[in-house]
Design an enzyme around this catalytic site. Structure first.
Site, mmCIF file in Angstrom:
data_model
loop_
_atom_site.group_PDB
_atom_site.id
_atom_site.type_symbol
_atom_site.label_atom_id
_atom_site.label_comp_id
_atom_site.label_asym_id
_atom_site.label_seq_id
_atom_site.Cartn_x
_atom_site.Cartn_y
_atom_site.Cartn_z
ATOM 1 N N SER A 1 0.783 -1.584 -0.474
ATOM 2 C CA SER A 1 -0.264 -0.315 0.429
ATOM 3 C C SER A 1 0.876 1.361 0.061
ATOM 4 O O SER A 1 2.499 0.705 0.217
ATOM 5 C CB SER A 1 -1.084 0.481 1.676
ATOM 6 O OG SER A 1 0.123 -0.002 2.212
ATOM 7 N N GLY A 2 0.569 2.152 0.515
ATOM 8 C CA GLY A 2 0.898 4.132 0.059
ATOM 9 C C GLY A 2 2.174 3.579 1.025
ATOM 10 O O GLY A 2 3.059 4.213 1.113
ATOM 11 N N HIS A 3 1.886 3.021 2.331
ATOM 12 C CA HIS A 3 2.488 2.922 3.314
ATOM 13 C C HIS A 3 4.187 1.757 3.176
ATOM 14 O O HIS A 3 5.591 2.304 3.222
ATOM 15 C CB HIS A 3 2.305 2.143 4.916
ATOM 16 C CG HIS A 3 3.272 2.212 5.958
ATOM 17 N ND1 HIS A 3 4.318 2.914 6.027
ATOM 18 C CD2 HIS A 3 3.570 0.838 6.399
ATOM 19 C CE1 HIS A 3 4.858 2.783 6.889
ATOM 20 N NE2 HIS A 3 4.759 1.249 7.613
ATOM 21 N N ASP B 1 2.313 -9.586 -0.730
ATOM 22 C CA ASP B 1 0.731 -8.724 -0.912
ATOM 23 C C ASP B 1 -0.036 -9.877 -1.249
ATOM 24 O O ASP B 1 -0.109 -10.901 -2.443
ATOM 25 C CB ASP B 1 0.851 -8.191 -1.383
ATOM 26 C CG ASP B 1 -0.528 -6.840 -1.682
ATOM 27 O OD1 ASP B 1 -0.425 -5.402 -0.639
ATOM 28 O OD2 ASP B 1 -1.238 -6.872 -1.730
ATOM 29 N N ASP B 2 -1.562 -9.792 -0.280
ATOM 30 C CA ASP B 2 -2.283 -10.726 -1.075
ATOM 31 C C ASP B 2 -3.501 -10.487 -1.936
ATOM 32 O O ASP B 2 -4.171 -11.336 -2.126
ATOM 33 C CB ASP B 2 -3.086 -11.046 1.085
ATOM 34 C CG ASP B 2 -2.362 -11.763 1.499
ATOM 35 O OD1 ASP B 2 -1.119 -12.458 1.363
ATOM 36 O OD2 ASP B 2 -2.607 -11.344 3.265
ATOM 37 N N GLY C 1 -0.358 -0.381 8.324
ATOM 38 C CA GLY C 1 -0.232 0.581 8.841
ATOM 39 C C GLY C 1 -1.173 -0.213 9.931
ATOM 40 O O GLY C 1 -1.375 0.372 11.351
ATOM 41 N N HIS D 1 13.699 13.371 24.920
ATOM 42 C CA HIS D 1 15.910 13.126 25.087
ATOM 43 C C HIS D 1 14.164 11.641 26.105
ATOM 44 O O HIS D 1 13.047 12.063 26.817
ATOM 45 C CB HIS D 1 16.073 13.721 25.821
ATOM 46 C CG HIS D 1 15.354 14.118 26.800
ATOM 47 N ND1 HIS D 1 14.880 14.033 28.003
ATOM 48 C CD2 HIS D 1 14.844 15.786 26.954
ATOM 49 C CE1 HIS D 1 13.961 15.145 29.131
ATOM 50 N NE2 HIS D 1 14.348 16.098 27.666
ATOM 51 N N HIS E 1 1.991 4.365 16.256
ATOM 52 C CA HIS E 1 2.338 5.158 15.516
ATOM 53 C C HIS E 1 2.500 6.260 16.013
ATOM 54 O O HIS E 1 1.764 6.800 15.985
ATOM 55 C CB HIS E 1 1.080 5.403 14.694
ATOM 56 C CG HIS E 1 1.277 5.259 12.678
ATOM 57 N ND1 HIS E 1 0.700 5.227 12.056
ATOM 58 C CD2 HIS E 1 2.317 6.006 12.539
ATOM 59 C CE1 HIS E 1 1.340 5.772 11.026
ATOM 60 N NE2 HIS E 1 2.006 6.389 11.601
#
Length: 204
Positions: free
Chosen positions: A10-12, A33-34, A66, A133, A142
């Site tokens: 996909s885009g990711h 990919d499925d 994602g 930090h 994410h």
């Protein structure tokens, strides 16, 4: 010959592939990919479905999905098969001293991770996001595009910090939380759910 298999085109997945190419670590890169109708993406071949490969001892894989629950399931399936899970960092990302990054995490272009930060498995640190930090970022979290974590922030597992959101310093955010785009977190979030606004508040 060192090969990388990227699960998901996909885009990711495209962004992950771009990072993989720029690292110059791999002789060959493939997608898995499925969708049976997809044979290539970004001129990179699709070599089968997500569960279709026998991996060689030098092969690595990374899950570019994602959805955090699906990402965890697929990564754990690969780990159970003994597949080495790649960690990918864009060459333009800035990584400070004493930063610990676990398997399957991907850090995008322009991200900044400052010293003494621990990042779990399968985390996405997206484009131009930052963690200051002494942060702790849980597995499969994410941190979205342009989101910023101030110092000494703890982000729980499967938590999604939306695009452009900010978490103030010394804040703890629980597991399975979504902070909406542009939200500002100024108090600890102890309960899972979706939080939006300035300051961020839980919505039903």
């Amino acid at each position: 010959m060192k090969r990388l298999f990227i699960v998901g085109c996909s885009g990711h997945g495209k962004v992950v592939a771009d990072i993989a190419v720029k690292t110059s670590r791999y002789d060959e890169i493939f997608f898995l990919d499925d969708n049976p109708n997809v044979t290539e993406c970004m001129n990179i071949p699709v070599a089968g479905g997500s569960d279709s490969r026998d991996f060689g001892p030098e092969d690595e894989a990374v899950v570019a999905i994602g959805n955090s629950e699906v990402r965890q399931k697929l990564q754990e399936n690969l780990e159970a098969k003994g597949v080495k899970i790649a960690t990918l960092i864009h060459p333009s990302a800035v990584i400070g001293m004493n930063v610990n990054i676990k398997e399957g995490t991907v850090i995008m272009a322009g991200a900044v991770i400052n010293p003494n930060t621990d990042i779990g498995k399968g985390v996405i640190i997206n484009t131009c996001a930052s963690a200051d930090h002494d942060n702790t970022i849980g597995d499969y979290a994410h941190i979205s595009v342009g989101a910023h974590l101030a110092g000494t922030v703890t982000i729980g597992k499967h938590t999604w910090i939306g695009a452009g959101a900010t978490v103030s310093n010394n804040i703890r955010v629980a597991d399975n939380v979504t902070v909406g785009a542009g939200g500002v977190v100024v108090k600890n979030i102890e309960q899972s759910g979706t939080y939006v606004g300035v300051p961020a508040k839980r919505i039903k």
